[in-house]
Design a protein around this motif. Structure first.
Motif, short mmCIF file in Angstrom:
data_model
loop_
_atom_site.label_atom_id
_atom_site.label_comp_id
_atom_site.label_asym_id
_atom_site.label_seq_id
_atom_site.Cartn_x
_atom_site.Cartn_y
_atom_site.Cartn_z
N GLN A 74 -3.97 9.26 -0.22
CA GLN A 74 -3.16 8.23 -0.37
C GLN A 74 -2.12 8.21 -1.30
OE1 GLN A 74 -3.50 7.20 3.17
NE2 GLN A 74 -2.82 5.50 2.23
N HIS B 41 2.60 -2.87 -5.58
CA HIS B 41 2.39 -1.71 -4.51
C HIS B 41 0.97 -1.10 -4.68
CE1 HIS B 41 2.89 2.14 -2.47
NE2 HIS B 41 3.34 1.55 -1.51
N PRO B 42 0.22 -0.37 -3.78
CA PRO B 42 -0.99 0.17 -4.12
C PRO B 42 -0.83 1.32 -5.13
CG PRO B 42 -0.97 -0.44 -1.96
CD PRO B 42 0.51 -0.76 -2.35
N SER C 35 -3.78 -4.31 -5.72
CA SER C 35 -4.42 -3.49 -4.63
C SER C 35 -5.09 -2.27 -5.30
CB SER C 35 -3.87 -2.89 -3.49
OG SER C 35 -4.72 -2.39 -2.58
N PHE D 274 -7.30 1.32 -5.73
CA PHE D 274 -8.21 2.45 -5.22
C PHE D 274 -9.30 2.37 -5.94
CE2 PHE D 274 -3.81 4.16 -4.33
CZ PHE D 274 -3.93 4.21 -2.84
N TYR E 220 -8.84 -1.10 -1.83
CA TYR E 220 -8.44 -0.23 -0.73
C TYR E 220 -9.77 0.29 0.03
CZ TYR E 220 -4.03 1.79 1.05
OH TYR E 220 -3.00 2.21 1.81
#
Length: 339
Positions: free
Chosen positions: A242, A185-186, A220, A222, A319
């Motif tokens: 986010q 998950h991000p 993923s 940021f 992202y």
């Protein structure tokens, strides 16, 4: 690490699928993924396959339970054949509220159900490839009828890779046991990947007597970057937003608790329940920002990603939206740096 890219989650990828796919392949991305939020995740990949020849394409992720395994098996089979074996089937469970209230589909034992779902897919594909009788009888799914009229028959690349997405230990173990990859998950961190995700994948792999490296880990990141202060601050605001949004979701609480921020997660959930979205980013501390995001000059992003994730992730995406013709030199350098 391989550098991947995804279509934007907030727009319809169909009108731009061919253009984005061609540009992504030219820039040097290893894979192009489609999300499934407001639009179907499979449809754009037909166009992406048609207009490319090297880049992998996949769903990240298609929601499994609202679809029968037979429905998913069929579209994955066709995309695998049409792309020349470049298609990766990425599946996700979603969360209870969405499965029950948005999709009107039963929610029970999601890890066990997804385990059964994957075995059903492979049994269906095996029947199509070999002509063997279809006789899958699992806990949640039973597929016992396949006549020649409804079988698509064998294809050149029948071993369709399956990735699943998750946050917690149950799905990570399932990935290690059965899957070709795991979409982290991000809302993730190097600590959580090292101390939770990778060990749980290894437990699942040991159960099936597999090498844990057979399950690739895709992440993923940021990234806070930009050529001027104004751009960086705008990106920082988006990243904090986010982080606060994902941190408010109880299903993702384990990531915050790994760092001792469970109480902040509780506060974020309370604000989200009251729809006080604008107040949530203020709870993201500088330490949280530095943990979940990388801040670097544009030409130093690759080195920063390698320093944090080398040995932890096999594939990574940012992202940051990929827009053909914008930042192409940045993306080319990043792909080369990670390779």
């Amino acid at each position: 690490m391989l550098l991947d890219v995804s279509f934007a989650v907030d727009s319809n990828p169909l009108p731009v699928a061919a253009e984005v796919a061609r540009a992504a392949e030219e820039v040097g991305f290893a894979a192009l993924w489609t999300p499934e939020t407001g639009h179907n995740g499979f449809l754009p990949l037909t166009l992406a396959a048609e207009h490319t020849s090297r880049i992998s394409i996949g769903t990240a992720v298609a929601i499994a339970f609202p679809r029968s395994p037979m429905v998913t098996a069929q579209i994955a089979w066709d995309l695998a054949a049409f792309s020349g074996g470049r298609f990766i089937l990425g599946l996700g469970t979603q969360v209870k509220a969405h499965i029950e209230r948005r999709f009107s589909t039963p929610w029970d034992a999601p890890v066990g159900r997804l385990h059964d779902y994957i075995l059903a897919l492979r049994a269906i594909w095996q029947s199509w490839q070999t002509g063997e009788r279809l006789n899958y009888r699992g806990r949640f799914y039973q597929h016992t009828l396949m006549t020649p009229f409804f079988s698509p028959g064998p294809i050149e690349h029948p071993n369709v890779p399956i990735y699943i997405a998750g946050v917690n230990s149950g799905l990570a173990q399932l990935a290690g046991e059965l899957c070709d990859g795991f979409h982290a998950h991000p809302l993730n961190s190097a600590k959580y990947t090292a101390e939770v995700i990778r060990p749980q994948i290894a437990i699942g792999a040991a159960k099936a007597e597999r090498d844990p490296s057979a399950c690739a880990i895709a992440g993923s990141a940021f990234v806070i970057t930009g050529h001027d202060a104004e751009t960086r601050e705008r990106v920082r605001g988006f990243v904090r937003q986010q982080i606060s949004f994902y941190g408010s979701t109880p299903s993702y609480r384990a990531v915050l608790e790994c760092h001792g921020w469970g109480d902040i997660g509780e506060q974020l959930s309370q604000l989200a329940a009251q729809q006080r979205w604008a107040e949530m980013p203020a709870l993201v501390t500088p330490e949280m920002e530095a943990t979940f995001a990388i801040e670097a000059e544009p030409d130093e992003v690759g080195a920063a990603l390698r320093e944090r994730y080398a040995g932890l992730l096999d594939r990574i995406g940012l992202y940051i939206p990929f827009i053909p013709g914008q930042m192409d030199d940045f993306w080319r350098k990043l792909a080369a740096d990670l390779a």
